[in-house]
Design a protein around this motif. Structure first.
Motif, mmCIF file in Angstrom:
data_model
loop_
_atom_site.group_PDB
_atom_site.id
_atom_site.type_symbol
_atom_site.label_atom_id
_atom_site.label_comp_id
_atom_site.label_asym_id
_atom_site.label_seq_id
_atom_site.Cartn_x
_atom_site.Cartn_y
_atom_site.Cartn_z
ATOM 1 N N HIS A 28 -21.802 33.362 1.093
ATOM 2 C CA HIS A 28 -22.922 33.223 2.025
ATOM 3 C C HIS A 28 -22.664 32.157 3.087
ATOM 4 N N SER A 29 -21.855 31.155 2.788
ATOM 5 C CA SER A 29 -21.566 30.123 3.791
ATOM 6 C C SER A 29 -20.734 30.690 4.943
ATOM 7 N N GLU A 30 -19.900 31.696 4.665
ATOM 8 C CA GLU A 30 -19.134 32.338 5.734
ATOM 9 C C GLU A 30 -20.070 33.083 6.676
ATOM 10 N N LEU A 35 -23.377 33.164 12.002
ATOM 11 C CA LEU A 35 -24.646 33.445 12.674
ATOM 12 C C LEU A 35 -24.924 32.422 13.770
ATOM 13 N N PRO A 36 -25.664 32.832 14.796
ATOM 14 C CA PRO A 36 -26.055 31.856 15.816
ATOM 15 C C PRO A 36 -26.878 30.745 15.168
ATOM 16 N N ALA A 37 -26.753 29.555 15.714
ATOM 17 C CA ALA A 37 -27.471 28.399 15.157
ATOM 18 C C ALA A 37 -28.975 28.607 15.228
ATOM 19 N N PHE A 38 -29.649 28.203 14.172
ATOM 20 C CA PHE A 38 -31.105 28.255 14.155
ATOM 21 C C PHE A 38 -31.614 27.094 14.998
ATOM 22 N N PRO A 39 -32.755 27.236 15.641
ATOM 23 C CA PRO A 39 -33.315 26.057 16.308
ATOM 24 C C PRO A 39 -33.800 25.085 15.236
ATOM 25 N N ALA A 40 -33.089 24.001 15.062
ATOM 26 C CA ALA A 40 -33.432 23.040 14.020
ATOM 27 C C ALA A 40 -33.336 21.634 14.580
ATOM 28 N N ALA A 41 -33.953 20.710 13.882
ATOM 29 C CA ALA A 41 -33.869 19.310 14.272
ATOM 30 C C ALA A 41 -32.456 18.800 14.041
ATOM 31 N N LEU A 42 -32.126 17.685 14.655
ATOM 32 C CA LEU A 42 -30.819 17.084 14.427
ATOM 33 C C LEU A 42 -30.681 16.692 12.964
ATOM 34 N N PRO A 43 -29.484 16.833 12.405
ATOM 35 C CA PRO A 43 -29.285 16.473 10.998
ATOM 36 C C PRO A 43 -29.629 15.002 10.735
ATOM 37 N N THR A 44 -30.435 14.773 9.723
ATOM 38 C CA THR A 44 -30.814 13.403 9.368
ATOM 39 C C THR A 44 -30.354 13.045 7.954
ATOM 40 N N GLU A 45 -30.107 14.025 7.134
ATOM 41 C CA GLU A 45 -29.656 13.785 5.757
ATOM 42 C C GLU A 45 -28.139 13.755 5.714
ATOM 43 N N LYS A 46 -27.600 13.094 4.692
ATOM 44 C CA LYS A 46 -26.153 13.098 4.462
ATOM 45 C C LYS A 46 -25.888 13.853 3.170
ATOM 46 N N VAL A 47 -24.857 14.690 3.185
ATOM 47 C CA VAL A 47 -24.527 15.535 2.043
ATOM 48 C C VAL A 47 -23.046 15.367 1.723
ATOM 49 N N VAL A 48 -22.734 15.195 0.452
ATOM 50 C CA VAL A 48 -21.344 15.208 -0.001
ATOM 51 C C VAL A 48 -21.095 16.614 -0.548
ATOM 52 N N PHE A 49 -20.125 17.284 0.014
ATOM 53 C CA PHE A 49 -19.850 18.665 -0.358
ATOM 54 C C PHE A 49 -18.625 18.741 -1.250
ATOM 55 N N HIS A 50 -18.746 19.440 -2.373
ATOM 56 C CA HIS A 50 -17.628 19.697 -3.281
ATOM 57 C C HIS A 50 -17.071 21.083 -2.980
ATOM 58 N N ASP A 51 -15.793 21.181 -2.744
ATOM 59 C CA ASP A 51 -15.162 22.469 -2.467
ATOM 60 C C ASP A 51 -14.986 23.258 -3.750
ATOM 61 N N PRO A 52 -15.671 24.396 -3.898
ATOM 62 C CA PRO A 52 -15.441 25.234 -5.076
ATOM 63 C C PRO A 52 -14.021 25.801 -5.024
ATOM 64 N N CYS A 53 -13.282 25.692 -6.125
ATOM 65 C CA CYS A 53 -11.891 26.125 -6.113
ATOM 66 C C CYS A 53 -11.754 27.619 -5.791
ATOM 67 N N TYR A 54 -12.701 28.432 -6.229
ATOM 68 C CA TYR A 54 -12.586 29.870 -5.959
ATOM 69 C C TYR A 54 -12.867 30.202 -4.504
ATOM 70 N N LEU A 55 -13.472 29.291 -3.792
ATOM 71 C CA LEU A 55 -13.728 29.506 -2.378
ATOM 72 C C LEU A 55 -12.608 28.890 -1.542
ATOM 73 N N GLY A 56 -12.263 27.662 -1.853
ATOM 74 C CA GLY A 56 -11.249 26.963 -1.077
ATOM 75 C C GLY A 56 -9.832 27.345 -1.432
ATOM 76 N N PRO A 65 -18.434 26.438 4.916
ATOM 77 C CA PRO A 65 -19.547 25.769 4.238
ATOM 78 C C PRO A 65 -19.987 24.505 4.976
ATOM 79 N N ARG A 66 -19.034 23.746 5.496
ATOM 80 C CA ARG A 66 -19.359 22.523 6.232
ATOM 81 C C ARG A 66 -20.101 22.841 7.521
ATOM 82 N N GLN A 67 -19.705 23.926 8.193
ATOM 83 C CA GLN A 67 -20.383 24.326 9.422
ATOM 84 C C GLN A 67 -21.830 24.719 9.134
ATOM 85 N N ALA A 68 -22.047 25.459 8.044
ATOM 86 C CA ALA A 68 -23.408 25.885 7.692
ATOM 87 C C ALA A 68 -24.267 24.674 7.317
ATOM 88 N N ILE A 69 -23.716 23.758 6.532
ATOM 89 C CA ILE A 69 -24.467 22.566 6.118
ATOM 90 C C ILE A 69 -24.762 21.677 7.315
#
Length: 106
Positions: A28-30, A35-56, A65-69
């Motif tokens: 789903h992250s692909e 998809l075109p960007a949703f109209p959203a506020a600027l990112p304010t939260e910080k997220v640490v992303f773990h790369d799933p081995c079956y995806l990466g 996944p990083r682009q979607a987040i």
């Protein structure tokens, strides 16, 4: 086909081909990254992303996944082995299991 599970993407997209199934499937992250960007506020939260081995590791999907987040939060790669040299979660789980087994036998 779209799945939220990296393991299902691998199984349906790769392993099932051995039995003649030829499904096109993506994580789903692909899809969200395409998809075109949703109209959203600027990112304010910080997220640490773990790369799933079956995806990466098995599919080479690291940036989507990083682009979607990034649409909703700032992605912070604090893990020393993020992206290409990412650590396999299953290996970490096996090591943890082996330590428990060794300590239980002493």
């Amino acid at each position: 086909m779209v799945s939220i599970c990296p393991h299902c993407v691998r199984t349906i997209g790769t392993d099932w081909r051995e039995y003649g199934a030829t499904f096109e499937i993506e994580h789903h992250s692909e899809l969200l990254a395409r998809l075109p960007a949703f109209p959203a506020a600027l990112p304010t939260e910080k997220v640490v992303f773990h790369d799933p081995c079956y995806l990466g590791r098995y599919r080479g999907v690291y940036e989507q996944p990083r682009q979607a987040i990034a649409r909703f939060a700032e992605v912070v790669d604090r893990a020393a082995r993020a992206s290409v040299p990412s650590v396999v979660a299953a290996a970490a789980a096996r090591c943890s299991w082996a330590r428990r087994k060794a300590s239980a036998s002493t």
